[in-house]
Structures are given as structure tokens and as C-alpha cells.
Design an enzyme around this catalytic site. Sequence first.
Site, PDB file in Angstrom:
ATOM      1  N   CYS A  21       0.836  -1.209   0.000  1.00  0.00           N
ATOM      2  CA  CYS A  21       0.000   0.000   0.000  1.00  0.00           C
ATOM      3  C   CYS A  21       0.872   1.261   0.000  1.00  0.00           C
ATOM      4  CB  CYS A  21      -0.913  -0.007   1.224  1.00  0.00           C
ATOM      5  SG  CYS A  21      -2.032   1.401   1.262  1.00  0.00           S
ATOM      6  N   CYS A  65       0.499   4.674   6.985  1.00  0.00           N
ATOM      7  CA  CYS A  65      -0.157   4.525   8.290  1.00  0.00           C
ATOM      8  C   CYS A  65       0.795   3.781   9.246  1.00  0.00           C
ATOM      9  CB  CYS A  65      -1.460   3.757   8.131  1.00  0.00           C
ATOM     10  SG  CYS A  65      -2.483   4.412   6.792  1.00  0.00           S
ATOM     11  N   CYS A  80       0.303  -0.049  10.309  1.00  0.00           N
ATOM     12  CA  CYS A  80      -0.200  -1.063   9.374  1.00  0.00           C
ATOM     13  C   CYS A  80       0.894  -1.955   8.790  1.00  0.00           C
ATOM     14  CB  CYS A  80      -0.971  -0.382   8.248  1.00  0.00           C
ATOM     15  SG  CYS A  80      -1.780  -1.576   7.161  1.00  0.00           S
ATOM     16  N   CYS A 130     -17.081  -8.502   5.022  1.00  0.00           N
ATOM     17  CA  CYS A 130     -16.327  -7.256   4.842  1.00  0.00           C
ATOM     18  C   CYS A 130     -15.065  -7.531   4.035  1.00  0.00           C
ATOM     19  CB  CYS A 130     -15.901  -6.680   6.189  1.00  0.00           C
ATOM     20  SG  CYS A 130     -17.253  -6.430   7.325  1.00  0.00           S
ATOM     21  N   CYS A 186     -19.899  -5.288   3.105  1.00  0.00           N
ATOM     22  CA  CYS A 186     -19.120  -4.144   3.588  1.00  0.00           C
ATOM     23  C   CYS A 186     -17.785  -4.156   2.835  1.00  0.00           C
ATOM     24  CB  CYS A 186     -18.884  -4.284   5.094  1.00  0.00           C
ATOM     25  SG  CYS A 186     -17.829  -2.987   5.764  1.00  0.00           S
ATOM     26  N   CYS A 209     -19.382   2.947   8.390  1.00  0.00           N
ATOM     27  CA  CYS A 209     -18.663   2.238   9.455  1.00  0.00           C
ATOM     28  C   CYS A 209     -17.375   3.026   9.685  1.00  0.00           C
ATOM     29  CB  CYS A 209     -18.371   0.807   9.002  1.00  0.00           C
ATOM     30  SG  CYS A 209     -17.302  -0.103  10.139  1.00  0.00           S
ATOM     31  N   ARG A 250     -18.237  -1.856  17.570  1.00  0.00           N
ATOM     32  CA  ARG A 250     -17.577  -3.116  17.233  1.00  0.00           C
ATOM     33  C   ARG A 250     -16.260  -3.262  17.988  1.00  0.00           C
ATOM     34  NH1 ARG A 250     -17.964  -6.206  12.597  1.00  0.00           N
ATOM     35  NH2 ARG A 250     -19.188  -4.553  11.649  1.00  0.00           N
TER      36      ARG A 250
HETATM   37  N1  SAM Z   1      -6.714   0.640   3.108  1.00  0.00           N
HETATM   38  C1  SAM Z   1      -7.977   0.923   3.662  1.00  0.00           C
HETATM   39  C2  SAM Z   1      -7.948   2.052   4.667  1.00  0.00           C
HETATM   40  O1  SAM Z   1      -6.936   2.277   5.279  1.00  0.00           O
HETATM   41  O2  SAM Z   1      -8.988   2.678   4.845  1.00  0.00           O
HETATM   42  C3  SAM Z   1      -8.652  -0.276   4.263  1.00  0.00           C
HETATM   43  C4  SAM Z   1      -7.896  -1.291   5.095  1.00  0.00           C
HETATM   44  S1  SAM Z   1      -7.241  -0.740   6.643  1.00  0.00           S
HETATM   45  C5  SAM Z   1      -6.227  -2.110   7.065  1.00  0.00           C
HETATM   46  C6  SAM Z   1      -8.626  -0.735   7.748  1.00  0.00           C
HETATM   47  C7  SAM Z   1      -8.396  -0.306   9.173  1.00  0.00           C
HETATM   48  O3  SAM Z   1      -7.786  -1.343   9.894  1.00  0.00           O
HETATM   49  C8  SAM Z   1      -7.506   0.895   9.443  1.00  0.00           C
HETATM   50  O4  SAM Z   1      -8.142   2.105   9.243  1.00  0.00           O
HETATM   51  C9  SAM Z   1      -7.180   0.699  10.922  1.00  0.00           C
HETATM   52  O5  SAM Z   1      -8.118   1.358  11.732  1.00  0.00           O
HETATM   53  C10 SAM Z   1      -7.276  -0.824  11.103  1.00  0.00           C
HETATM   54  N2  SAM Z   1      -5.948  -1.402  11.366  1.00  0.00           N
HETATM   55  C11 SAM Z   1      -4.968  -1.616  10.476  1.00  0.00           C
HETATM   56  N3  SAM Z   1      -3.884  -2.143  11.045  1.00  0.00           N
HETATM   57  C12 SAM Z   1      -4.158  -2.266  12.362  1.00  0.00           C
HETATM   58  C13 SAM Z   1      -3.416  -2.736  13.498  1.00  0.00           C
HETATM   59  N4  SAM Z   1      -2.165  -3.149  13.378  1.00  0.00           N
HETATM   60  N5  SAM Z   1      -4.025  -2.735  14.702  1.00  0.00           N
HETATM   61  C14 SAM Z   1      -5.302  -2.297  14.817  1.00  0.00           C
HETATM   62  N6  SAM Z   1      -6.043  -1.840  13.795  1.00  0.00           N
HETATM   63  C15 SAM Z   1      -5.493  -1.815  12.576  1.00  0.00           C
HETATM   64 FE1  SF4 Z   2      -2.807   1.186   3.390  1.00  0.00          FE
HETATM   65 FE2  SF4 Z   2      -2.751  -0.018   5.750  1.00  0.00          FE
HETATM   66 FE3  SF4 Z   2      -3.082   2.610   5.626  1.00  0.00          FE
HETATM   67 FE4  SF4 Z   2      -5.069   1.000   4.787  1.00  0.00          FE
HETATM   68  S1  SF4 Z   2      -4.296   1.174   6.862  1.00  0.00           S
HETATM   69  S2  SF4 Z   2      -4.284   2.826   3.760  1.00  0.00           S
HETATM   70  S3  SF4 Z   2      -3.867  -0.713   3.955  1.00  0.00           S
HETATM   71  S4  SF4 Z   2      -1.252   1.462   4.977  1.00  0.00           S
END
Ligand code: SAM
Ligand code: SF4
Length: 332
Positions: free
Chosen positions: A65, A69, A72, A110, A141, A201, A273
Site C-alpha cells: 500500500c 499509516c 499497518c 467485509c 461491507c 462504518c 464493534r
Molecule cells: N486501506 C484501507 C484504509 O486504510 O482505509 C482499508 C484497510 S485498513 C487495514 C482498515 C483499518 O484497519 C484501518 O483504518 C485501521 O483502523 C485498522 N488497522 C490496520 N492495522 C491495524 C493494526 N495493526 N491494529 C489495529 N487496527 C489496525
Molecule cells: Fe494502506 Fe494499511 Fe493505511 Fe489502509 S491502513 S491505507 S492498507 S497502509
Amino acid sequence: MALIDLAHVAGRAPAKTYWTREEARALYDLPFADLMFEAQTVHRRNFDPNRVQMSKLLSIKTGGCAEDCGYCSQSARMPGEKMKASKLMEVERVLAEAQKAKDGGATRYCMGAAWRSPKDRDMDMVVAMVEGVKAMGMETCMTLGMLTPKQALTLKDAGLDYYNHNLDTSERYYSEIISTRTFADRLETLDNVRLAGMKVCAGGILGMGETVDDRVDMLVTLANMDEAPESVPINMLIPIPGTKLENAPPIDPLDFVRTIALARIMMPESHVRLSAGRTEMSDETQALCFLAGANSIFVGDTLLTADNPGEDHDGALFRRLGIGPEALDGAS
Ligand code: SAM
Ligand code: SF4
Ligand code: DTB
């Protein structure tokens, strides 16, 4: 309790629709038993307290990606070793996985992609996935990153019920966690989802080094939307080796429960949730979260890439607590 009128929360006055951060913070700081009592009271006014909605997640495109973030595992910009990027999963495989989830008792499917936003060339496959899952009789979702108004309308027309797009934290703390997009970008996508007529959501992550005020501010932003999100995921950070937040100090479980209670009180009609991080929670912490008003979970062994408790553990916990699954239309 000078700052807020507890009659609102205890059911003796109409539900509040606008929250100041001072009111919300005063609730968060209540003695634990008082906060839990208020949260249970609100919960019982709006839901069967012994029913929990169950969703299943599938990562339809994993890793690589472009966003940064800090929490992630799927970011191509994380400091440590990166995950291999996959292609978008074939529609048939997605539908086969969805059928297994349905057979396992999930009522909402989802699908998540590690994208900054979907490319227009991906939309046909994504639409076919929504149509296929919908035809199985499950709610649908997706979480695909930022959406244009047109993409949101395309997904709505395909039959998408919910779109997940998290604020993750407060506006103030946001830029400490993510630099490749802004809090305002997130709100814009949520507006596009709402205007297209889908259910929203939106929630966040706790345990990223944020302050209590950051947690409270995030919930104030969500609760003060013209329409609060129907679903509010509260994730506990899963610390992933190689990410910027791998060594973030863990959140006190009772502070996690307080935040769930606050979300329940401030968004009385939303499903709250209990999302990522359940593998690291004791059964007792999870029980307190349900008591505080959490009424939705992800089922199965895997979230998107990380572990989840799985059917055997969840089945045993729910039997101990006398909790059953919520029926598809929200009735018990
Ligand atoms: N890429 C899209 C986005 O960021 O909107 C969708 C997938 S992203 C993995 C969805 C959500 O998962 C993130 O916004 C975050 O809140 C949650 N998430 C991701 N990694 C996480 C982690 N290590 N621990 C807890 N929540 C996590
Ligand atoms: Fe990409 Fe992870 Fe951020 Fe979603 S949460 S935008 S998958 S880096
Ligand atoms: C949400 O708030 N939590 C889910 C869902 N929305 C998409 C995702 C949790 C991801 C946990 C880390 C992983 O599995 O990679």
C-alpha cells in the site's frame, strides 16, 4: 456530575445529539461503576444486551500500500521488512470464501484492500464481488481507501450496504500517525459514502500513544456527524514488527473499556464493534467490553492479515457469557 446531564444518558430525556468534548471527557472520567451503569442503561434501551453482530473479514488485496499509516503491516513505506504485495483476488475465490463465512454464521461480509483508493480499472471486479456476496443473502461491507463521489455511487448501486473508513484517532494526533493523507481527506470520503446512501462504518484505534483527550475527541467527531456512523469499530492496536508503532505502550484494558462505554453512550443507536486486538485481551476484558455496550465483532481466525481468536475460543466465551448472534435484520 456538574458538567453533563445524566438524565440524557440514563434514559429520562431524549438522546443527546450534540456533544462537547468537556461533556464527553466528564463521562470518561466518571467512577468506573457509574460509567458502566450509564453505558448498560443506554445499551438496554436500544439493543438486546445478549446479542452480538458477527462479521467476517477478507483481504482481497494485501500489502504494497502507498500510504504510510504507522500501525499497518501492509504499508510499502513501513520502516521494517515489508509484506509481499498481492494482486486483487479473483471474484470466484472471494465468493467461495464468503460462502464459508456464511456457513460459519457470519451475517456481514467485509472485504478490505490495501489501497490508498481504488483505481477505476478495479471497479468492475469489486462490483462483481459485492453483487455475488449480496446474492448469498449476507450484508456487504468494503474498505478500499478513499472514494470519489462516483465510486461511492457505483458501490451503492452494486448493493454495498456498509463502507468502512476509520478516522483512526483525533484530528490533533492524526499527522503523528499518517502523513500521506489528512484527517479532512478521511471526512470527505465519509461524506461521499453517506451522500451515496450507504451505511457508514467509522471508528479508530486505541493504544497508539494517544492521550485520553485524543480518544474523546475522535468520538466527539463521530457522534457529532449529521448522522452518526451505524457501525463504530474500536480497534486495539496490534503492534506489528517493522511498523513505526511496533513499540507503542499498550493501553490499560480498563481505559479501553471506558472508551467503548463512551462510544456506546454517545452513539446510542450504533453498533459498537470490538474489532482488532481481541487475541491479546483476556476473556474478562472482552466481557467488560460487552457489558460496556460493544455488540459487534469479527469472527474467524484471521482479520485482514493479523490473528483473531477463532470460532472455538469465541464459541466458548459466548457460552460462558450467555451471548448469542444477532439476527440479520438487527432483531434478536
Ligand atoms: N486501506 C484501507 C484504509 O486504510 O482505509 C482499508 C484497510 S485498513 C487495514 C482498515 C483499518 O484497519 C484501518 O483504518 C485501521 O483502523 C485498522 N488497522 C490496520 N492495522 C491495524 C493494526 N495493526 N491494529 C489495529 N487496527 C489496525
Ligand atoms: Fe494502506 Fe494499511 Fe493505511 Fe489502509 S491502513 S491505507 S492498507 S497502509
Ligand atoms: C476495522 O476497523 N478493523 C478491521 C476492519 N475495520 C477492516 C481491520 C483490522 C485490521 C487489523 C490488522 C490486520 O489484520 O492486518
